[in-house]
Design a protein around this motif. Sequence first.
Motif, PDB file in Angstrom:
ATOM      1  N   PRO A  30      36.361  40.165 -16.294  1.00 17.21           N
ATOM      2  CA  PRO A  30      35.648  39.334 -17.939  1.00 17.21           C
ATOM      3  C   PRO A  30      35.325  37.885 -17.716  1.00 17.21           C
ATOM      4  N   THR A  31      34.651  37.972 -18.782  1.00 16.67           N
ATOM      5  CA  THR A  31      33.753  36.704 -19.258  1.00 16.67           C
ATOM      6  C   THR A  31      34.609  36.319 -20.139  1.00 16.67           C
ATOM      7  N   THR A  32      35.631  34.939 -20.099  1.00 20.46           N
ATOM      8  CA  THR A  32      35.882  34.193 -20.660  1.00 20.46           C
ATOM      9  C   THR A  32      35.813  32.925 -21.342  1.00 20.46           C
ATOM     10  N   VAL A  33      35.204  32.236 -22.262  1.00 18.48           N
ATOM     11  CA  VAL A  33      35.097  31.558 -22.573  1.00 18.48           C
ATOM     12  C   VAL A  33      35.557  30.869 -24.389  1.00 18.48           C
ATOM     13  N   MET A  34      35.936  29.673 -23.849  1.00 21.27           N
ATOM     14  CA  MET A  34      36.408  29.101 -25.496  1.00 21.27           C
ATOM     15  C   MET A  34      35.725  27.934 -25.658  1.00 21.27           C
ATOM     16  N   ALA A  35      35.002  27.383 -26.124  1.00 22.88           N
ATOM     17  CA  ALA A  35      33.858  26.966 -26.744  1.00 22.88           C
ATOM     18  C   ALA A  35      32.561  27.478 -26.658  1.00 22.88           C
ATOM     19  N   PRO A  36      32.273  26.611 -28.208  1.00 17.33           N
ATOM     20  CA  PRO A  36      30.602  27.445 -28.800  1.00 17.33           C
ATOM     21  C   PRO A  36      29.803  26.911 -27.635  1.00 17.33           C
ATOM     22  N   GLY A  37      29.154  27.611 -27.520  1.00 14.69           N
ATOM     23  CA  GLY A  37      28.048  26.850 -26.510  1.00 14.69           C
ATOM     24  C   GLY A  37      28.224  26.722 -25.017  1.00 14.69           C
ATOM     25  N   GLU A  38      29.385  27.582 -24.469  1.00 19.44           N
ATOM     26  CA  GLU A  38      30.039  27.272 -23.327  1.00 19.44           C
ATOM     27  C   GLU A  38      29.180  28.345 -22.689  1.00 19.44           C
ATOM     28  N   LEU A  39      28.486  28.996 -23.293  1.00 19.93           N
ATOM     29  CA  LEU A  39      27.677  30.039 -22.252  1.00 19.93           C
ATOM     30  C   LEU A  39      26.798  31.471 -23.437  1.00 19.93           C
ATOM     31  N   ALA A  77      21.120  26.806 -44.199  1.00 19.81           N
ATOM     32  CA  ALA A  77      21.880  28.388 -44.369  1.00 19.81           C
ATOM     33  C   ALA A  77      23.235  28.088 -43.314  1.00 19.81           C
ATOM     34  N   ALA A  78      23.395  29.485 -43.078  1.00 18.35           N
ATOM     35  CA  ALA A  78      25.123  29.648 -42.640  1.00 18.35           C
ATOM     36  C   ALA A  78      25.124  30.242 -41.513  1.00 18.35           C
ATOM     37  N   ARG A  79      24.317  29.150 -40.517  1.00 19.38           N
ATOM     38  CA  ARG A  79      23.904  29.729 -38.970  1.00 19.38           C
ATOM     39  C   ARG A  79      24.441  28.696 -38.322  1.00 19.38           C
ATOM     40  N   PRO A  80      25.701  28.907 -37.790  1.00 12.35           N
ATOM     41  CA  PRO A  80      25.608  27.577 -37.046  1.00 12.35           C
ATOM     42  C   PRO A  80      24.798  26.571 -36.113  1.00 12.35           C
ATOM     43  N   VAL A  81      24.736  25.570 -35.594  1.00 16.70           N
ATOM     44  CA  VAL A  81      24.389  25.131 -34.874  1.00 16.70           C
ATOM     45  C   VAL A  81      25.290  24.492 -33.629  1.00 16.70           C
ATOM     46  N   ILE A  82      24.319  25.124 -32.439  1.00 16.64           N
ATOM     47  CA  ILE A  82      24.543  25.840 -31.258  1.00 16.64           C
ATOM     48  C   ILE A  82      24.455  24.767 -29.864  1.00 16.64           C
ATOM     49  N   THR A  83      24.615  23.661 -29.722  1.00 13.63           N
ATOM     50  CA  THR A  83      23.945  23.344 -28.231  1.00 13.63           C
ATOM     51  C   THR A  83      24.750  24.258 -26.739  1.00 13.63           C
ATOM     52  N   PRO A  84      23.508  24.674 -26.532  1.00 11.29           N
ATOM     53  CA  PRO A  84      24.382  25.461 -24.967  1.00 11.29           C
ATOM     54  C   PRO A  84      24.380  24.979 -23.779  1.00 11.29           C
ATOM     55  N   GLN A  85      25.525  24.755 -23.006  1.00 11.15           N
ATOM     56  CA  GLN A  85      25.726  24.129 -21.965  1.00 11.15           C
ATOM     57  C   GLN A  85      25.236  25.701 -20.296  1.00 11.15           C
ATOM     58  N   THR A  86      25.739  26.580 -21.191  1.00 13.27           N
ATOM     59  CA  THR A  86      24.697  26.898 -19.511  1.00 13.27           C
ATOM     60  C   THR A  86      24.263  28.660 -20.558  1.00 13.27           C
ATOM     61  N   ILE A  87      22.600  28.782 -19.757  1.00 16.76           N
ATOM     62  CA  ILE A  87      22.211  29.799 -20.301  1.00 16.76           C
ATOM     63  C   ILE A  87      21.616  30.471 -19.172  1.00 16.76           C
ATOM     64  N   VAL A  88      22.195  32.253 -19.247  1.00 16.56           N
ATOM     65  CA  VAL A  88      22.261  33.200 -18.866  1.00 16.56           C
ATOM     66  C   VAL A  88      21.206  33.867 -19.530  1.00 16.56           C
ATOM     67  N   VAL A  89      20.086  34.138 -17.594  1.00 11.46           N
ATOM     68  CA  VAL A  89      19.297  34.933 -18.260  1.00 11.46           C
ATOM     69  C   VAL A  89      18.486  35.660 -16.910  1.00 11.46           C
ATOM     70  N   ASP A  90      17.657  36.669 -17.310  1.00  8.40           N
ATOM     71  CA  ASP A  90      17.269  37.580 -16.197  1.00  8.40           C
ATOM     72  C   ASP A  90      16.474  36.995 -15.344  1.00  8.40           C
ATOM     73  N   ILE A 106      21.085  21.437 -20.349  1.00  6.02           N
ATOM     74  CA  ILE A 106      21.101  22.643 -20.083  1.00  6.02           C
ATOM     75  C   ILE A 106      21.620  23.090 -18.295  1.00  6.02           C
ATOM     76  N   SER A 107      22.930  24.138 -18.044  1.00  9.49           N
ATOM     77  CA  SER A 107      22.723  24.659 -16.636  1.00  9.49           C
ATOM     78  C   SER A 107      21.807  26.159 -16.637  1.00  9.49           C
ATOM     79  N   VAL A 108      20.860  26.411 -16.172  1.00 10.12           N
ATOM     80  CA  VAL A 108      20.605  28.357 -15.990  1.00 10.12           C
ATOM     81  C   VAL A 108      20.854  29.016 -15.205  1.00 10.12           C
ATOM     82  N   GLN A 109      21.600  30.194 -15.913  1.00  7.76           N
ATOM     83  CA  GLN A 109      22.603  30.725 -14.502  1.00  7.76           C
ATOM     84  C   GLN A 109      21.743  31.886 -14.484  1.00  7.76           C
ATOM     85  N   PRO A 110      20.377  32.498 -13.844  1.00 11.15           N
ATOM     86  CA  PRO A 110      20.174  33.527 -13.320  1.00 11.15           C
ATOM     87  C   PRO A 110      20.235  35.006 -13.276  1.00 11.15           C
ATOM     88  N   THR A 111      20.549  35.883 -14.003  1.00  8.80           N
ATOM     89  CA  THR A 111      21.041  37.158 -13.297  1.00  8.80           C
ATOM     90  C   THR A 111      20.865  37.563 -11.693  1.00  8.80           C
TER      91      THR A 111
END
Length: 722
Positions: free
Chosen positions: A248-257, A351-364, A383-388
Amino acid sequence: MVELGCQVRFGGRTWTVAALAHGQVRLVAEDGAVAAVLLSLLFADAGFEVLDAPGGPSVPPLGLLESLPEAVRERALAWERHVREVETGQPGGPGAAGPPRAEYAPQARTLAQREEAKAAELSAAGMPTSVVTVRRMRARYRREGVWGLVDHRATRPRSFLGRADERVVAALREVLEAVRERSSGARGRLRVYTERLLAEQYGEGVVPLPSSATFNRLVHTLADGRGLLGSARQRRWRSARPAPPFVPTTVMAPGELVMMDSTVLDAFVVLDDGVVERPELTIALDVATRTICAAVLRAKGTRSVDAAQLLAQMMVPAPMRPSWAEALAMEHSVVPYERLLSVDARLEGAAARPVITPQTIVVDQGKVFVSSSFIAACESLGISVQPTPPGNGPAKGHVERAFSSINTLFVQHVAAYTGSHTGERGQDAEGEAVWTLAQLNDLLQEWIICGWQEREHDGLRHPMMPRCALSPNEMWAALVAVCGYVPVPLGREDYIELMPVRRQKINDYGVRIDYRTYDHKVLNPYRGERSPAADGLWEIHYNPHAPGQVWVRLPKPDQPRGYEWEAVPWIHHTLVSAPFTDFTWQYIKRTVARRTHRAQHEHDLALALRELLERAAAGHGTRREKVVAARTRTAATDGAVWGILYGQQPEAEVLEPADEDVFDDSEDDEEPLTDDGAVDAWPAEGAQPSNSSAAPVQGAGVPAARRAKVTVYDPFEESLRW
């Protein structure tokens, strides 16, 4: 361990333990000599050594015993009592209460005599048994415990294939693997393919196939557990799964994944001139908070520049729109608004939408996400890019599940809902379409704020409140208090950096890209010159949705960065005043044959482009031409926004970018995505950006009630505040 049957060294000789009783051990030497020794003396001897002790499991395999039929299990347990009585005199083993029976007393009877007595007893009880059988059961018990006493005819593995010919089974396995990626068919097709394969391997009629019923059972036996049956979509999904075990993927911070993906929305929208089409939706989902950081809806045809601009949209606050209720503002949400406002002034009125700076982005593996421009945009933002792996949907299961939730919670309540496939589509879904793309996008953005961000998600749990499910906004408020918040301001140059890039020379005629020549007097000092870069080429950025101009990085020593972006217009921008896209240009290139030199051919292409746009605006032309023009005009409002975003052209009007299409087959063609950019806006009806001098934006030939209502949120102006 000293036990019956083991060999020991004592007194300089090798002995076999024949009996153990009352603290004494009876030893038999190799020459037949017998000795009775106290165990204490045996262990105290300086030369004592256990040479060969028969091993056995310390704990019987009770789980395996429970799986046996009751009669087989009871027979094994009965043999255990008989073997123990032969060896120790007690059916319950050493230490059991009561004296042993006379015929099994170790002090009075030898082991051979006890074995003979047990064989006679069992035979008299109706179970014919020889002394050899008793001795063999004793040996099994020493090696395997009670499991060695089981009748192993009951433990033989059953074959689920029955008596099927192994050649038929092997051929059917090969056929099932071969059709895994093919379209679904009936089981009769498998029978035909298997028969054909057997004929090729062994000859015609050499290996007969079983009956249809037996063959179908064999198919299910081989295919059910391996996912080789079912729909083509299910088989592809099964084959794309990573090999277990799954972590399972475990993340602890906004934008971590952050997971990013796009899909065609299950609803029709009305484009310009009444063209009805399904739009594309792209979202960026933060795994830690399940926040939809950005969601963009547009007509088909997205490019890597749209994915790059989606990154920028994630990092700027979502502005409140005039039609939204005040309750959707961030200051009225669970987010610690006052504390965040002191850090980032842009949150005022957001508006009530969080502003999140990504650290790692998972894409296809889509071309949009693995393109060099998108990778470069991510690198410029750290930003780190992680292709599947290719075709591996489960690797980004969070965003795939989010699409399913959007479909059930929002899309199915929209007019002209199509269902997830054609088998679920209504009789006239296209005729039910009433929403324009801009209107549906407005509804979607509002639903994300009030329907998604405020809805409890069962996968979000706070460590201090594990039984309470949290909403994405609540989870972000909890995590941002621990991880902190750092605003990322973006300026005009940053947005240009996010565009696709080309490296080429600046010639006497300027810069030429795909039969479009860009030229301006700002290039005069650099024509034919090498750039300061190692390869000597000049860096040129372009927007596929606004091919009317490009940006060239030119050295300016007096500037803080040492360079300056100069906008260079297309030489035929006065000939084609209506907005167009690279997709529109590619369509024209396929329809206009080259019959003269390059310069004249470019002029012919520009004339054909103008005629197409004018003909489609007047309601003429083929259906394909109307679709091309409708998609182009649908994005004209976004084009005005990008015109403001990237600055005006030098001594030329600012051209309005338009939409792209998935059918683009050019060299730079990329998979469809979506875009809203880092821009949002909603002005009064009929309003148009002040610096837009191009042809009418979305709604040319469309009733005013159906035109998009858009104001402009200007990141360039916002960046000056930083």
